[in-house]
Design an enzyme around this catalytic site. Structure first.
Site, PDB file in Angstrom:
ATOM      1  N   ARG A 129      -1.768  25.464 -13.092  1.00 28.23           N
ATOM      2  CA  ARG A 129      -1.715  24.762 -14.664  1.00 28.23           C
ATOM      3  C   ARG A 129      -0.592  23.953 -14.893  1.00 28.23           C
ATOM      4  NH1 ARG A 129      -4.214  29.746 -15.635  1.00 28.23           N
ATOM      5  NH2 ARG A 129      -6.556  29.629 -15.691  1.00 28.23           N
ATOM      6  N   LYS A 151       2.874   8.935 -15.659  1.00 29.83           N
ATOM      7  CA  LYS A 151       1.624   8.675 -15.419  1.00 29.83           C
ATOM      8  C   LYS A 151       1.304   9.323 -14.139  1.00 29.83           C
ATOM      9  CE  LYS A 151      -0.185   4.718 -18.207  1.00 29.83           C
ATOM     10  NZ  LYS A 151      -0.744   3.225 -18.095  1.00 29.83           N
ATOM     11  N   GLU A 193       8.001  -6.552 -10.585  1.00 31.58           N
ATOM     12  CA  GLU A 193       7.845  -6.001 -11.946  1.00 31.58           C
ATOM     13  C   GLU A 193       9.419  -5.750 -12.463  1.00 31.58           C
ATOM     14  OE1 GLU A 193       5.327  -4.466 -12.693  1.00 31.58           O
ATOM     15  OE2 GLU A 193       4.288  -3.946 -10.796  1.00 31.58           O
ATOM     16  N   LYS A 234      11.709   0.355 -19.571  1.00 31.07           N
ATOM     17  CA  LYS A 234      10.515   1.067 -19.451  1.00 31.07           C
ATOM     18  C   LYS A 234      10.438   2.241 -20.278  1.00 31.07           C
ATOM     19  CE  LYS A 234       6.552   2.769 -17.002  1.00 31.07           C
ATOM     20  NZ  LYS A 234       5.808   2.942 -15.727  1.00 31.07           N
ATOM     21  N   GLU A 244      -0.030   5.131 -24.239  1.00 26.02           N
ATOM     22  CA  GLU A 244      -0.349   3.847 -24.365  1.00 26.02           C
ATOM     23  C   GLU A 244      -1.433   3.410 -25.253  1.00 26.02           C
ATOM     24  OE1 GLU A 244      -1.025   2.097 -20.312  1.00 26.02           O
ATOM     25  OE2 GLU A 244      -2.122   0.379 -21.280  1.00 26.02           O
ATOM     26  N   ARG A 248       2.985   0.121 -25.017  1.00 26.17           N
ATOM     27  CA  ARG A 248       3.006   0.448 -23.522  1.00 26.17           C
ATOM     28  C   ARG A 248       2.094  -0.622 -22.898  1.00 26.17           C
ATOM     29  NH1 ARG A 248       3.489   6.329 -20.410  1.00 26.17           N
ATOM     30  NH2 ARG A 248       3.735   5.370 -18.514  1.00 26.17           N
ATOM     31  N   ASN A 252       1.929  -4.414 -19.119  1.00 23.96           N
ATOM     32  CA  ASN A 252       0.760  -4.978 -18.269  1.00 23.96           C
ATOM     33  C   ASN A 252       0.953  -6.492 -17.958  1.00 23.96           C
ATOM     34  OD1 ASN A 252      -0.503  -2.451 -17.500  1.00 23.96           O
ATOM     35  ND2 ASN A 252      -1.499  -2.493 -19.600  1.00 23.96           N
ATOM     36  N   HIS A 259      -4.607  -7.744 -11.182  1.00 23.88           N
ATOM     37  CA  HIS A 259      -5.399  -6.715 -10.836  1.00 23.88           C
ATOM     38  C   HIS A 259      -6.801  -7.295 -10.316  1.00 23.88           C
ATOM     39  CE1 HIS A 259      -3.676  -3.470 -13.335  1.00 23.88           C
ATOM     40  NE2 HIS A 259      -3.221  -3.112 -12.189  1.00 23.88           N
ATOM     41  N   HIS A 273       0.484  -5.373  -4.614  1.00 29.25           N
ATOM     42  CA  HIS A 273       0.301  -5.320  -6.088  1.00 29.25           C
ATOM     43  C   HIS A 273       1.299  -6.193  -6.782  1.00 29.25           C
ATOM     44  CE1 HIS A 273      -0.251  -3.493 -10.009  1.00 29.25           C
ATOM     45  NE2 HIS A 273       1.233  -3.504 -10.069  1.00 29.25           N
TER      46      HIS A 273
HETATM   47  N1  LIG Z   1       2.328   6.034 -12.256  1.00 33.77           N
HETATM   48  C1  LIG Z   1       2.626   4.874 -12.891  1.00 33.77           C
HETATM   49  O1  LIG Z   1       3.050   4.498 -13.992  1.00 33.77           O
HETATM   50  C2  LIG Z   1       2.265   3.563 -11.832  1.00 33.77           C
HETATM   51  C3  LIG Z   1       2.989   2.500 -12.026  1.00 33.77           C
HETATM   52  C4  LIG Z   1       2.816   1.500 -11.271  1.00 33.77           C
HETATM   53  C5  LIG Z   1       2.278   1.606  -9.935  1.00 33.77           C
HETATM   54  N2  LIG Z   1       1.895   2.931  -9.732  1.00 33.77           N
HETATM   55  C6  LIG Z   1       1.114   3.172  -8.419  1.00 33.77           C
HETATM   56  O2  LIG Z   1       2.216   2.978  -7.396  1.00 33.77           O
HETATM   57  C7  LIG Z   1       1.507   2.644  -6.010  1.00 33.77           C
HETATM   58  C8  LIG Z   1       2.201   1.774  -5.431  1.00 33.77           C
HETATM   59  O3  LIG Z   1       3.423   1.922  -5.126  1.00 33.77           O
HETATM   60  P1  LIG Z   1       4.354   1.491  -4.052  1.00 33.77           P
HETATM   61  O4  LIG Z   1       4.402  -0.022  -3.926  1.00 33.77           O
HETATM   62  O5  LIG Z   1       5.857   2.101  -3.982  1.00 33.77           O
HETATM   63  O6  LIG Z   1       3.279   2.020  -2.653  1.00 33.77           O
HETATM   64  P2  LIG Z   1       3.672   2.980  -1.363  1.00 33.77           P
HETATM   65  O7  LIG Z   1       3.957   4.323  -2.055  1.00 33.77           O
HETATM   66  O8  LIG Z   1       2.415   2.853  -0.854  1.00 33.77           O
HETATM   67  O9  LIG Z   1       4.976   2.476  -0.585  1.00 33.77           O
HETATM   68  C9  LIG Z   1       4.917   1.260  -0.037  1.00 33.77           C
HETATM   69  C10 LIG Z   1       5.011   1.129   1.437  1.00 33.77           C
HETATM   70  O10 LIG Z   1       6.499   1.266   1.622  1.00 33.77           O
HETATM   71  C11 LIG Z   1       6.848   2.529   2.452  1.00 33.77           C
HETATM   72  N3  LIG Z   1       8.228   3.033   1.696  1.00 33.77           N
HETATM   73  C12 LIG Z   1       8.573   3.636   0.472  1.00 33.77           C
HETATM   74  N4  LIG Z   1       9.616   3.751   0.654  1.00 33.77           N
HETATM   75  C13 LIG Z   1      10.360   3.376   1.843  1.00 33.77           C
HETATM   76  C14 LIG Z   1      11.396   3.253   2.097  1.00 33.77           C
HETATM   77  N5  LIG Z   1      12.646   3.695   1.507  1.00 33.77           N
HETATM   78  N6  LIG Z   1      11.781   2.699   3.420  1.00 33.77           N
HETATM   79  C15 LIG Z   1      10.653   2.641   4.174  1.00 33.77           C
HETATM   80  N7  LIG Z   1       9.417   2.375   3.800  1.00 33.77           N
HETATM   81  C16 LIG Z   1       9.186   2.935   2.723  1.00 33.77           C
HETATM   82  C17 LIG Z   1       5.677   3.377   2.240  1.00 33.77           C
HETATM   83  O11 LIG Z   1       5.509   4.412   3.145  1.00 33.77           O
HETATM   84  C18 LIG Z   1       4.627   2.700   2.290  1.00 33.77           C
HETATM   85  O12 LIG Z   1       4.147   2.220   3.152  1.00 33.77           O
HETATM   86  C19 LIG Z   1       0.133   2.466  -6.446  1.00 33.77           C
HETATM   87  O13 LIG Z   1      -0.728   3.558  -5.901  1.00 33.77           O
HETATM   88  C20 LIG Z   1       0.130   2.276  -8.109  1.00 33.77           C
HETATM   89  O14 LIG Z   1      -1.068   2.626  -8.613  1.00 33.77           O
HETATM   90  C21 LIG Z   1       1.816   3.828 -10.568  1.00 33.77           C
HETATM   91 ZN   LIG Z   2       2.561  -3.241 -11.824  1.00 29.18          ZN
END
Ligand SMILES: NC(=O)c1ccc[n+]([C@@H]2O[C@H](COP(=O)([O-])OP(=O)(O)OC[C@H]3O[C@@H](n4cnc5c(N)ncnc54)[C@H](O)[C@@H]3O)[C@@H](O)[C@H]2O)c1
Ligand SMILES: [Zn+2]
Length: 378
Positions: A129, A151, A193, A234, A244, A248, A252, A259, A273
């Site tokens: 939990r 989130k 971003e 942020k 949100e 917040r 976007n 998207h 992304h």
């Molecule tokens: N929770 C939130 O508020 C929020 C906000 C924005 C995005 N997201 C989510 O985040 C995700 C995208 O995040 P991301 O772009 O970090 O993707 P990811 O976690 O898949 O990382 C991208 C790639 O980079 C690699 N990687 C990460 N750090 C590394 C490092 N230091 N050295 C070498 N390789 C590395 C990973 O293995 C992966 O292959 C999506 O699922 C999205 O929905 C969440």
């Molecule tokens: Zn984004």
């Protein structure tokens, strides 16, 4: 420069009352991870959740740091990439946490990009939990965006991030040096971003980025400043609107278009992304200009800056635009209408009334947007 070199960290506090926490940002911080966690939770055990790519580079330094602080730990490494935000992998992570005898007072350490932060954060919210977790973001996107704000989510076959929880971390440790092993393309995608924070609320920061983006990519003090400024932006928005219901949504900016473009390209390697967000921010700026909200020159300035760092800025820049296409304007409109930001049938757009001043608008006529997109595709 290597991650072994240290910089004086910058601390950004996320002011959420009894759930407030610090984001610590600086080069070489992973070496102090164990000491920082042990200070927060003396005697706790740590379960590191990571992906296999990140593990190759950064698991050993993280473990060594926990060892040095006398913290007992174990780890779970999942496959890298978005498919790990699934029920299947979520189950694996939860079972590994329970099997590893993680207790109520122990901690999950999310060591990775946004995928790991979202997955491990949601597992931490659910197991027993809810147990506390620490974010150790390793991608630029995770350091400036996903690790901050609480989130967490996995994907449903019906859509992204549909199963999740709000669960704030107790600490975020962003080592700017770990980004040195990230691919240039991933770094650039995260940079979109960073630029977003300037565009939506801080004209001076946008101007600073125009002059200093080279330093942000190079990795010294400029990188730390850009990440800290982004986290401050942020966290201020999250502190005002944790769930949100209002402000917040400004985060976007560029995302309604972005998207739709991600969906139109099948969430594939054709468009990361952040790349979709870059094109989306340019479209939002151009639409704002067409609506007479900002001068056309401002929209050109947004495009010029994102292009200067190598991000795509036009629909035509999307990989395979000529061969596979990205569908029609009608298709993009349909995808935007499905986006979760739609409220009671009205499409919400984040527009600019100046560089550095975004606002939410629900009264842009859909026909106007469709016609705008059709022209941009031609
Ligand atoms: N929770 C939130 O508020 C929020 C906000 C924005 C995005 N997201 C989510 O985040 C995700 C995208 O995040 P991301 O772009 O970090 O993707 P990811 O976690 O898949 O990382 C991208 C790639 O980079 C690699 N990687 C990460 N750090 C590394 C490092 N230091 N050295 C070498 N390789 C590395 C990973 O293995 C992966 O292959 C999506 O699922 C999205 O929905 C969440
Ligand atoms: Zn984004």
């Amino acid at each position: 420069m290597t991650a072994a070199l240290r910089s004086d960290p910058t601390i950004v506090n996320v002011a959420l009352g009894d759930r407030a926490y610090d984001i610590v940002i600086g080069r070489g911080l992973i070496a102090s991870l164990g000491a920082r966690i042990a200070a927060l939770r003396p005697g706790a055990r740590a379960a590191i959740v990571t992906d296999r790519t990140v593990a190759k580079h950064w698991l050993e330094p993280a473990q060594a740091s926990l060892d040095a602080a006398g913290m007992s730990h174990f780890h779970i490494a999942v496959a890298e990439g978005e498919p790990s935000k699934s029920y299947r992998v979520f189950e694996d992570v939860c079972e590994a946490l329970i099997g590893g005898r993680l207790e109520r007072n122990d901690l999950v350490v999310a060591l990775g990009g946004g995928v790991i932060g979202d997955l491990a954060g949601f597992a931490a919210a659910a197991v027993r939990r809810g147990v506390d977790y620490v974010q150790v973001p390793t991608s630029l996107l995770a350091q400036v965006d996903s690790s901050v704000g609480g989130k967490t989510a996995i994907n449903s076959p019906l859509g992204k991030n549909l199963i999740g929880a709000f669960h704030q971390p107790v600490l975020v440790v962003a080592d700017t040096g770990v980004l040195d092993t990230l691919s240039q393309r991933q770094f650039r995608a995260g940079y979109a971003e960073v630029a977003k924070y300037g565009l939506l609320g801080d004209a001076a920061f946008f101007e600073w980025l125009e002059a200093n983006h080279g330093g942000v990519f190079a990795g010294g003090a400029a990188r730390q400043h850009a990440i800290a400024t982004s986290c401050r932006a942020k966290s201020a928005i999250v502190a005002r609107d944790e769930r949100e219901t209002g402000d917040r949504a400004l985060l976007n900016l560029g995302h309604t278009f972005g998207h739709a473009l991600e969906a139109a390209t099948g969430f594939s390697d054709r468009l990361f992304h952040g790349e979709g967000v870059a094109v989306g921010m340019v479209l939002a700026a151009e639409l704002s200009a067409e609506l007479g909200l900002i001068p056309a020159g401002d929209a050109r300035r947004v495009a010029a800056h994102l292009a200067a760092v190598g991000l795509p800025t036009r629909l035509q820049d999307i990989a395979g635009f000529r061969q596979e296409g990205i569908g029609t304007a009608d298709r993009l409109m349909a995808l935007m209408a499905q986006d979760k930001k739609v409220k009671r049938g009205r499409m919400t757009f984040i527009l600019l009334k100046a560089l550095g001043h975004a606002f939410t608008s629900s009264d842009v006529a859909p026909e106007k947007v469709r016609e705008f997109l059709a022209r941009k595709m031609a």
